[in-house]
Design a protein around this motif. Structure first.
Motif: not given
Length: 244
Positions: A16, A18, A212-213, A215-219
């Motif tokens: 992981r 950062k 930039t990381p 984007p978070e995955r949508k549910e």
């Protein structure tokens, strides 16, 4: 054969990572670094064909990466020491080509690409700077005297390329099965020659502006079960996801 294998120190793909506080690089604290996986194929191919010198551009910590290749069986290592690997692949290629220029190599091997940037450019650039033929993404290689035949997997088929030696080759997955360093090899690697050469790199023309990381995955959404859910799934794919 006298063979040079150029390798790179990269973050383990299972680590992981950062983004550092400057927003332009990785925070290396706690990150495990390894020999670039595609470079393992290059090292293995070199070991099967002759005397191998491993060359790496990177920080002092890259000596550990070189020792991995020495433990696999390489004969000697050279670290072109710099503070960090440059973002500009051409700057890397210039440093490697300058080191390789007087070597009298029969074969210079690279991995197809490094898994941290996916540029696939340093090997061909080094070949151009040295004025040597280059075959990339090689999945099968045969050498007879001063001539080589390489196979490259392309979409829908296999491309066969003939070339003279000396040459630059970039190794793809499937070229061989890289060996694991045995305990005997690990112990022997500690005594093999590893030359450290500090180098000054040019500024280059490429700069990392920001990292930039993703984007978070949508549910996800469950629309039902069985054939009865198909109409609603198609509607959502068409109206919401807009992929149909």
């Amino acid at each position: 054969m006298k063979i040079a294998v150029c390798i790179k120190r990269v973050p383990d793909s299972e680590t992981r990572v950062k983004i550092a506080s400057n927003g332009k690089s990785l925070d290396e604290a706690g990150v495990k670094f390894v020999l670039n996986p595609y470079d393992e194929f290059a090292v293995e191919e070199g070991l099967r064909r002759g005397e191998v010198t491993v060359v790496c551009l990177g920080p002092a910590a890259a000596q550990e990466t070189i020792r991995t290749a020495l433990a696999m069986g390489a004969d000697r290592g050279v670290l072109l020491q710099t503070d960090a690997a440059p973002a500009d692949g051409f700057v890397t290629a210039q440093a490697l080509a300058a080191e390789l220029q007087p070597g009298g190599w029969d074969l210079i091997l690279f991995g197809k690409m490094a898994i941290d940037d996916y540029n696939q450019q340093v090997g061909p650039m080094v070949a151009e700077l040295l004025g040597l033929p280059c075959v990339t993404a090689v999945a099968h290689l045969e050498i007879d005297g001063q001539k080589g035949v390489a196979e490259r997997e392309i979409e829908g088929g296999i491309e066969v390329v003939e070339f003279p030696l000396p040459a630059v080759i970039t190794a793809d997955k499937g070229l061989n099965e890289p060996r694991y360093p045995a305990l005997k090899g690990i112990m022997a690697a500690k005594k093999k020659p590893l030359e450290v050469k500090p180098v000054q790199l040019g500024a280059g023309t490429i700069e990392v502006v920001a990292l930039t990381p993703p984007p978070e995955r949508k549910e996800g959404k469950i629309v039902g079960e069985g054939p009865g859910a198909v109409p609603e799934l198609v509607r959502l794919l068409r109206e919401e996801a807009k992929v149909l």
